[in-house]
Write an enzyme that holds these catalytic residues in place. Structure first.
Site, PDB file in Angstrom:
ATOM      1  N   GLU A 191     -13.322   0.808  -7.273  1.00  0.00           N
ATOM      2  CA  GLU A 191     -13.494   0.265  -5.918  1.00  0.00           C
ATOM      3  C   GLU A 191     -14.225   1.250  -5.004  1.00  0.00           C
ATOM      4  OE1 GLU A 191      -9.784  -0.320  -3.971  1.00  0.00           O
ATOM      5  OE2 GLU A 191     -10.533  -1.850  -2.624  1.00  0.00           O
ATOM      6  N   ARG A 235       2.166   0.475   7.365  1.00  0.00           N
ATOM      7  CA  ARG A 235       1.249   1.607   7.309  1.00  0.00           C
ATOM      8  C   ARG A 235       1.329   2.516   8.538  1.00  0.00           C
ATOM      9  NH1 ARG A 235      -2.029   1.434   2.936  1.00  0.00           N
ATOM     10  NH2 ARG A 235      -2.148  -0.573   1.859  1.00  0.00           N
ATOM     11  N   GLY A 268      -8.608   1.019  -6.242  1.00  0.00           N
ATOM     12  CA  GLY A 268      -8.589   2.484  -6.279  1.00  0.00           C
ATOM     13  C   GLY A 268      -9.743   3.037  -5.460  1.00  0.00           C
ATOM     14  N   LYS A 288       4.767   7.313  -4.865  1.00  0.00           N
ATOM     15  CA  LYS A 288       4.382   5.929  -5.069  1.00  0.00           C
ATOM     16  C   LYS A 288       2.894   5.738  -4.848  1.00  0.00           C
ATOM     17  CE  LYS A 288       2.986   3.767  -2.151  1.00  0.00           C
ATOM     18  NZ  LYS A 288       2.484   3.250  -0.870  1.00  0.00           N
ATOM     19  N   THR A 289       2.192   5.160  -5.716  1.00  0.00           N
ATOM     20  CA  THR A 289       0.854   4.598  -5.508  1.00  0.00           C
ATOM     21  C   THR A 289       0.279   4.127  -6.833  1.00  0.00           C
ATOM     22  OG1 THR A 289      -1.457   5.023  -5.005  1.00  0.00           O
ATOM     23  CG2 THR A 289      -0.161   6.955  -5.476  1.00  0.00           C
ATOM     24  N   ILE A 290      -0.195   2.897  -6.842  1.00  0.00           N
ATOM     25  CA  ILE A 290      -0.826   2.394  -8.064  1.00  0.00           C
ATOM     26  C   ILE A 290      -2.079   3.196  -8.383  1.00  0.00           C
ATOM     27  CG2 ILE A 290       0.065   0.033  -7.818  1.00  0.00           C
ATOM     28  CD1 ILE A 290      -2.863  -0.801  -7.085  1.00  0.00           C
ATOM     29  N   ASP A 291      -2.667   3.828  -7.369  1.00  0.00           N
ATOM     30  CA  ASP A 291      -3.924   4.554  -7.578  1.00  0.00           C
ATOM     31  C   ASP A 291      -3.764   5.771  -8.485  1.00  0.00           C
ATOM     32  OD1 ASP A 291      -4.959   2.700  -5.891  1.00  0.00           O
ATOM     33  OD2 ASP A 291      -5.241   4.049  -4.183  1.00  0.00           O
ATOM     34  N   TYR A 328     -22.679 -13.200 -21.151  1.00  0.00           N
ATOM     35  CA  TYR A 328     -22.372 -12.665 -19.828  1.00  0.00           C
ATOM     36  C   TYR A 328     -22.130 -11.162 -19.851  1.00  0.00           C
ATOM     37  CZ  TYR A 328     -21.448 -17.464 -18.274  1.00  0.00           C
ATOM     38  OH  TYR A 328     -21.553 -18.786 -17.960  1.00  0.00           O
ATOM     39  N   ASP A 377       0.449  10.018  -0.766  1.00  0.00           N
ATOM     40  CA  ASP A 377       0.235  11.393  -0.319  1.00  0.00           C
ATOM     41  C   ASP A 377       0.497  11.560   1.172  1.00  0.00           C
ATOM     42  OD1 ASP A 377      -1.963   9.704  -0.097  1.00  0.00           O
ATOM     43  OD2 ASP A 377      -3.432  11.314  -0.190  1.00  0.00           O
ATOM     44  N   ASP A 378      -0.028  10.636   1.984  1.00  0.00           N
ATOM     45  CA  ASP A 378       0.173  10.716   3.428  1.00  0.00           C
ATOM     46  C   ASP A 378       1.647  10.588   3.795  1.00  0.00           C
ATOM     47  OD1 ASP A 378      -2.361  11.154   4.270  1.00  0.00           O
ATOM     48  OD2 ASP A 378      -2.725   9.122   5.029  1.00  0.00           O
ATOM     49  N   GLY A 410       0.926   0.758   0.792  1.00  0.00           N
ATOM     50  CA  GLY A 410       0.674  -0.381  -0.109  1.00  0.00           C
ATOM     51  C   GLY A 410       1.730  -0.516  -1.193  1.00  0.00           C
TER      52      GLY A 410
END
Lengths: 566, 566
Positions: A334, A168, A274, A225-228, A266, A198-199, A104
């Site tokens: 998420e 991917r 994530g 790399k990862t936004i997570d 509201y 990680d992968d 991603g």
């Protein structure tokens, strides 16, 4: 060599780089201003440097198994770049390097590529950089493009992965490894830079091991790399993209908070990207101070049920109603559902039933569920029950990822509040609004932090490859200091690994870094959340700025984690 | 008198104004930087000025009826402020003014209030400004707060309406008018500033007429607010908040575009706020160049069916697939469904059937639908059919507003593509992602444009009230020039009015300004959309900047409309 910028009189400019993927794209004024923004480098790159090996490394777990899986690489030291009067790297060597984006998108990816490109230009003139197209599949199919100054230029400091795109696919089977070997031999690659999570970094290490084992010269370096934000360790303090994504989400959350306070009617339920770890949700909470924040790792650690989570929300909503606040903001990761053991159990049972039994309209099938699962199923809102029964993936399984947790929770909270209203313990008004902030955070213009961090990661990766290293992940540290003081090095990928048993075999994995309940970010959050719950301490970070206020702010997670380490 | 800003060393500062609604709120660095940002004023305010009447005005339609409804105000001239050696306004007069925020939030509302406050401070020292709390209900219930320098300070250049909050009540019945009269008499108000949309400004004019008719001294001035951009006319070139909201949405759309291009596999369907008019969608299209944009007004003018809209999308998706693009971005206005005549017809029939007939499970009830409506109903995705049948409002009516048009369209496009795939006319891959960008755009930090525009609107409203005017809407023009050159005046509210027959009576209304298919913004869009459809001319505006690039850019709609008028 930069292509000319033709201002069209309006708010945009046309980039005329003739070979670029973004040919004839019209750029906004802000995008244009970022292209020529020059980036500082860590001071170690100002002068000749050498690479110093650390002590032999081990593994994150099961070192014996990792040693077996990586006979050529296991134990190799991590390295640091240090200033040195005499440059230890041969500067006349011309390299052929390939780079690939994997998985991603994360803001800053393009800067890793410009970083390594500039390294090669500055320190190994005459080198060639190839970009594999569409992720690891590009390696296997030998689909690539030569990355030139003109090609790269329009992507400098820009978001997205569209320079060479991503994918991917994984290089897993012996045939796929063979294809990768053929590609690196065909292109005569000295090195390969794998930018991924990680992968992908595990995969990078397997490639490095494989190439070394076969006496191929191609070295492999990874890049976090990862936004997570779940790929990190002591030497790799954060993954790139996390900073930008969190700041984009925090802008939106801050806006919604002001909206909540202004209308006063509201409850905004905000689901944040994530799936695996809740770092994004935690960081956004630290940036914005919502009334309620659910952290998946805490839910799992405390073995909370969905009812517990609902009750936690409802209790706060009731207390707020007593204070006159019938509004609020709630953050949900998420992956929440994946953290709740009873939900996992229900899903497993449903998959079993759906695969083997007839689901009758009268609901007799429900008797096949265990007591706990039947209770949970009936606790779920009607719409979610239907979704669980109707929407299946191609394997016939329930599609958990498609459940809009924020909407589900709104309905469950509504039902519980109704109950309490009838009992007389709640006299407020409740109206839920659901949001999912996801894709809009993955490809924004990188913050100054991510722009600089990625550039240093890429430049550093160039140095690692130039000095003959393989099986390392590019590591830039001391990130809370000015860029000049950042440290640069490479961490042995095997040192981040553990094994998992899959299909009876040990597979190497880089364990995802989850939110640590004993870590400084969570502890800070935990110490504040009661205050945030009942008082309105909303903080609205506003849009990311590239000049002036907050333009070089460091995110809270990083500040707290580095502070805690000090 | 400004309270001190205590920087806490982190990225935030605490505002210590002891009486403010945002007491002890923690402010982000960007919010803090905006508070003290000083705003330029139109040059007419630099020196003494006078107010010059224009010619007698008429009405937007049915002047005879408007004349009857507004016997005291009809025909009064609009006015302009012009420089004058001798100030025509008594500067020793102390005024008592009330201000109210009405309806949905729009970025900049707080600046209208600081504008009129500063006017009173600068030009009518000793005046008092009251803020009615919670919208028009605050007037009726005489719920107010005195707005002091300290009170207002933390809200300068900030988003939201939380300084005094807003509400959607209307002053309509004779009793309600009576309550309003009592309030203005009790507070001895010289003037009232109503900040709101078309309905609120109509209401402001009715109040002005009523007060004048009863010989009350209270004058009423309106101010054009709505992010939807549908309150505008020649003298009022735009409503405030539109600029900021569109730029916030455009940031997100731009990000999603880069994401679409990077992954190459998603069609992002983005629904944008704006129930009545499609200005936001049109402006966002001009800012970002999506592949497909649906403009409600065009759908209505061409009497398109839902099938037509679906086919239009599918045709482009098929053509893009042939070019190798299996991704794209599609903008949809929130109010799309309201623009489709056949959908309105179906809803009306469903409401009738649901009210009087039994809905049998076998679907025999569908025979009661007309042919056209039955066809349409069966064309709708299952989930939408169920939603139409199950979710009712308290009056038992179908809840059209709850339909997530973007999800509905994804399903309909999917179905149609499947058909074409089987026919052999489509060989692409399609995956839809839905987004609704709404609440996050209403309360953002106002852009520099909205901050200045609102400040001038408020400051000008002060001048209008100071000079004894009533029944005008504050009007600031020449908005594409530097602020110094902006014109300031007031437009007779009756001149914007027409009548509508409701319950057998004529009601005055300010007609919403819809997207004009002959207007410059739509024509520009129409001239570009084919190119945008098949090529990828995505433009990513990036986050709103307060310093540097694009920080004082004017939106396209305004640029094109003012250009067209010139």
């Amino acid at each position: 060599m930069s292509p000319s910028l033709v201002t069209n009189g309006d708010v945009a400019a046309v980039i005329t780089a003739p070979v670029a993927g973004r040919v004839a794209s019209v750029y906004s004024e802000v995008q244009t201003s970022r292209i020529d923004h020059s980036l500082p480098l860590p001071s170690v790159f100002r002068n000749p440097f050498k690479i110093v090996d650390g002590p032999p490394s081990s593994a994150a777990g099961n070192p014996d198994e990792i040693a077996k899986l990586f006979p050529n690489l296991f134990g190799q030291p991590s390295v640091m770049l240090v200033p040195n009067g005499a440059d230890s790297i041969r500067s006349d060597q011309k390299l052929k390097i390939g780079v690939v984006l994997s998985g991603g998108q994360a803001p800053g990816g393009h800067n890793v590529i410009s970083g390594i490109f500039d390294y090669l230009q500055d320190r190994a003139k005459g080198s060639i950089l190839y970009g594999f197209r569409g992720g690891p599949a590009g390696i296997m199919k030998c689909k690539y493009v030569e990355l030139t100054a003109d090609y790269i230029y329009p992507y400098r400091n820009q978001g997205g992965f569209d320079m060479i795109c991503s994918g991917r696919d994984k290089i897993e089977t012996p045939e796929q490894f063979k294809q990768a070997e053929e590609t690196v031999m065909k292109l005569d690659l000295d090195g390969l830079l794998v930018i991924g999570g990680d992968d992908s970094n595990t995969n990078a290490c397997l490639l490095a091991e494989n190439f070394r084992g076969k006496n191929l010269k191609t070295q492999v370096i990874g890049c976090p790399k990862t936004i997570d934000g779940d790929l990190k360790c002591k030497e790799v303090p954060t993954s790139f993209g996390f900073d930008t994504a969190c700041k984009i989400y925090a802008e939106m959350i801050g806006n919604v908070m002001i909206d909540a306070r202004s209308t006063g009617k509201y409850y905004h339920f905000v689901r944040l990207m994530g799936r695996a770890a809740s770092h994004i949700t935690l960081e956004c909470a630290l940036q914005t101070h919502p009334n309620i924040t659910i952290i998946g790792e805490e839910v799992a650690a405390k073995k909370l049920t969905l009812k517990n989570v609902t009750d936690y929300m409802v209790d706060i909503i009731c207390k707020r109603a007593e204070l006159g606040y019938n509004y609020g903001v709630i953050l949900i990761p998420e992956g929440l559902i994946d953290f709740i053991p009873e939900v996992q159990q229900l899903i497993a049972e449903l998959n079993e039933i759906l695969a083997h039994d007839i689901v009758d309209e009268n609901g007799l099938w429900k008797k096949k569920l265990t007591d706990q699962s039947r209770k949970l199923f009936e606790f779920l809102p009607q719409a979610i029950q239907e979704q669980l029964m109707l929407e299946r993936d191609p394997h016939g399984n329930v599609q958990v990822a498609k459940i809009e947790t924020e909407k589900m929770l709104i309905q469950m909270v509504e039902t519980e509040l109704e109950k309490r209203k009838q009992e007389g313990s709640y006299r407020g008004r409740f109206k839920g609004q659901s949001h999912f902030f996801g894709y809009e955070g993955r490809c924004g213009l990188p913050t100054d932090f991510d722009a600089c961090y990625c550039y240093a990661l890429g430049y550093g990766a160039g140095a690692l490859l130039h000095s003959g290293k393989t099986g390392l992940i590019s590591s830039v540290g001391n990130l809370c200091a000015p860029v000049e003081e950042w440290t640069v090095g490479g961490t042995a990928l095997t040192s981040l690994m553990d094994v998992e048993r899959r299909h009876g075999k040990f597979k190497p994995v880089i364990k995802k870094a989850m939110v640590e309940l004993e870590g400084a970010p969570f502890k800070k959050f935990a110490s504040m959340r009661e205050q945030w719950a009942l008082k309105n301490h909303y903080l609205s970070p506003g849009p990311i700025q590239f000049v002036g206020p907050a333009s070089n702010a460091v995110n809270h997670t990083l500040l707290l984690e580095l502070g805690a380490q000090a």
